[in-house]
Scaffold this motif. Structure first.
Motif, short mmCIF file in Angstrom:
data_model
loop_
_atom_site.label_atom_id
_atom_site.label_comp_id
_atom_site.label_asym_id
_atom_site.label_seq_id
_atom_site.Cartn_x
_atom_site.Cartn_y
_atom_site.Cartn_z
N TYR A 124 0.86 -1.18 0.00
CA TYR A 124 0.00 0.00 0.00
C TYR A 124 0.90 1.23 0.00
O TYR A 124 1.39 1.65 1.05
N LEU A 125 1.13 1.77 -1.18
CA LEU A 125 2.12 2.83 -1.34
C LEU A 125 1.60 4.18 -0.87
O LEU A 125 2.35 5.01 -0.37
N ASN A 126 0.29 4.39 -1.02
CA ASN A 126 -0.30 5.67 -0.64
C ASN A 126 -1.70 5.44 -0.07
O ASN A 126 -2.18 4.30 -0.02
N PHE A 127 -2.33 6.52 0.37
CA PHE A 127 -3.63 6.38 1.04
C PHE A 127 -4.71 5.85 0.11
O PHE A 127 -5.60 5.11 0.55
N LEU A 192 4.39 5.94 6.45
CA LEU A 192 5.42 5.30 7.26
C LEU A 192 6.76 6.01 7.08
O LEU A 192 7.49 6.26 8.05
N ALA A 193 7.10 6.32 5.83
CA ALA A 193 8.39 6.96 5.55
C ALA A 193 8.50 8.30 6.26
O ALA A 193 9.58 8.68 6.76
N GLU A 194 7.39 9.03 6.34
CA GLU A 194 7.41 10.33 7.03
C GLU A 194 7.75 10.17 8.51
O GLU A 194 8.28 11.10 9.13
N GLU A 195 7.43 9.02 9.07
CA GLU A 195 7.70 8.76 10.49
C GLU A 195 8.99 7.96 10.68
O GLU A 195 9.34 7.60 11.82
N GLY A 196 9.67 7.65 9.59
CA GLY A 196 10.90 6.88 9.70
C GLY A 196 10.66 5.43 10.06
O GLY A 196 11.53 4.78 10.67
N LEU A 197 9.50 4.89 9.69
CA LEU A 197 9.13 3.52 10.04
C LEU A 197 9.07 2.64 8.79
O LEU A 197 8.96 3.13 7.67
N THR A 198 9.11 1.35 9.03
CA THR A 198 8.86 0.34 7.99
C THR A 198 7.89 -0.68 8.58
O THR A 198 7.71 -0.72 9.81
N PRO A 199 7.27 -1.50 7.75
CA PRO A 199 6.39 -2.53 8.30
C PRO A 199 7.09 -3.42 9.34
O PRO A 199 6.46 -3.86 10.31
N ARG A 208 5.79 3.54 19.58
CA ARG A 208 4.38 3.79 19.87
C ARG A 208 3.97 5.27 19.67
O ARG A 208 2.86 5.53 19.19
N PRO A 209 4.81 6.25 20.02
CA PRO A 209 4.40 7.64 19.74
C PRO A 209 4.15 7.89 18.25
O PRO A 209 3.20 8.59 17.88
N ALA A 210 5.01 7.32 17.40
CA ALA A 210 4.82 7.46 15.96
C ALA A 210 3.55 6.75 15.52
O ALA A 210 2.80 7.26 14.67
N LEU A 211 3.27 5.58 16.10
CA LEU A 211 2.04 4.84 15.77
C LEU A 211 0.82 5.66 16.15
O LEU A 211 -0.19 5.65 15.44
#
Length: 308
Positions: A124-127, A192-199, A208-211
């Motif tokens: 899911y690349l985008n919204f 996810l990329a905006e938050e520096g996260l990956t699956p 958890r704050p980013a989630l």
């Protein structure tokens, strides 16, 4: 009346979705029967793909095994529409509903496509990609449920689809960690990329704050779809409008709780108490009654549009 089929569907709903089980009791007997049996089929398909029973006790299922299970569900769905005898209770119930309410076969296969997306481990690349998934697993269920309620107006069906989208966005927000632990992620990759996260890092406690920020984005994104669904209540029979307004309130409240809990939202599964459900049932009644005198409003521009 085939009472064993209804009993099976009622038990499935009670175990699989306490939120919708409350609202479904408001339907008239005939509509409730069909809604419960349609839900039983959806739950059955979900469990077959995951090797679960009512969402619990899932063994590891290989991709090839899941593909075979999906192919079997697709074959059984075709047979149900063709009027073939159905031995599986969920498919016997499904057959009764789709033939009685003239539910388009494409809608059933659109729903199965949601499970296929899981089997393929879709990205899911985008919204918009996330909304497309929401359509297949929940929006099209809203369409089928609306047809059970007698709706044929395309504009009202759009609102039913919108409610399904809102429900699923809420579910995704509530289940981010649970899904991640199962190896699934429905959040847009660009978010996810905006938050520096990956699956792979979603389930880490440190994130958890980013989630919480991502969950808030999902819940805020669901609001225009909840608003659109409310505007569709005048197109439903009064008792159906009461049931749907109640279900809308229950699911929306779950999203509010996820948002309010912030980083602690995934310490336990968010839900509503019996007293909260009772309050939402009462407010749903008021919403349904006032919908009788409200003028129809156009569907907001910019909302994701279901395929037709």
């Amino acid at each position: 009346m085939n009472q064993p089929l209804l009993n099976h569907a009622t038990q499935t709903m009670a175990a699989g979705s306490k939120s919708f089980a409350t609202a479904s009791k408001l339907f008239d007997a005939s509509t409730r029967r069909s809604a419960l049996m349609l839900y039983a089929w959806c739950r059955h398909c979900d469990d077959v793909i995951d090797g679960q029973e009512l969402g619990f006790a899932a063994p590891v299922v290989s991709i090839s095994d899941a593909e075979q299970r999906l192919a079997k569900l697709q074959s059984q769905t075709r047979q149900a529409y063709a009027g073939a005898p159905m031995d599986e209770p969920a498919f016997a119930a499904f057959q009764e509903v789709v033939l009685a309410h003239d539910i388009p076969q494409q809608q059933a296969f659109d729903h199965l496509e949601g499970y296929a997306m899981d089997v393929r481990d879709e990205a899911y690349l985008n919204f918009d990609d996330t909304l497309r998934y929401c359509y297949h697993v929940a929006g099209v269920v809203g369409l089928m449920m609306a047809r059970v309620m007698g709706v044929r107006d395309e504009a009202v069906l759009d609102r039913a689809c919108d409610l399904g989208l809102a429900f699923q966005l809420t579910n995704i927000a509530r289940d981010i960690v649970e899904d991640a632990q199962a190896g699934r992620c429905y959040l847009p990759a660009d978010w996810l990329a905006e938050e520096g996260l990956t699956p792979a890092t979603l389930a880490d406690e440190a994130n958890r704050p980013a989630l919480a920020r991502l969950a808030t984005r999902l819940i805020n994104a669901a609001e225009p779809y909840y608003d659109s669904a409310r505007a569709g209540l005048p197109g439903l029979p009064l008792r159906c409008a009461w049931a749907i307004a109640t279900a809308r309130g229950v699911y929306r409240e779950i999203g509010i709780k996820v948002q309010r809990a912030g980083s602690d939202a995934w310490q336990r599964r968010q839900g509503t108490s019996k007293m909260e459900k009772l309050g939402l049932l009462i407010s749903g009644a008021g919403m349904a009654v006032t919908s009788r005198v409200r003028s129809p409003t156009p569907r907001p521009a910019g909302l994701w549009q279901r395929p037709r």
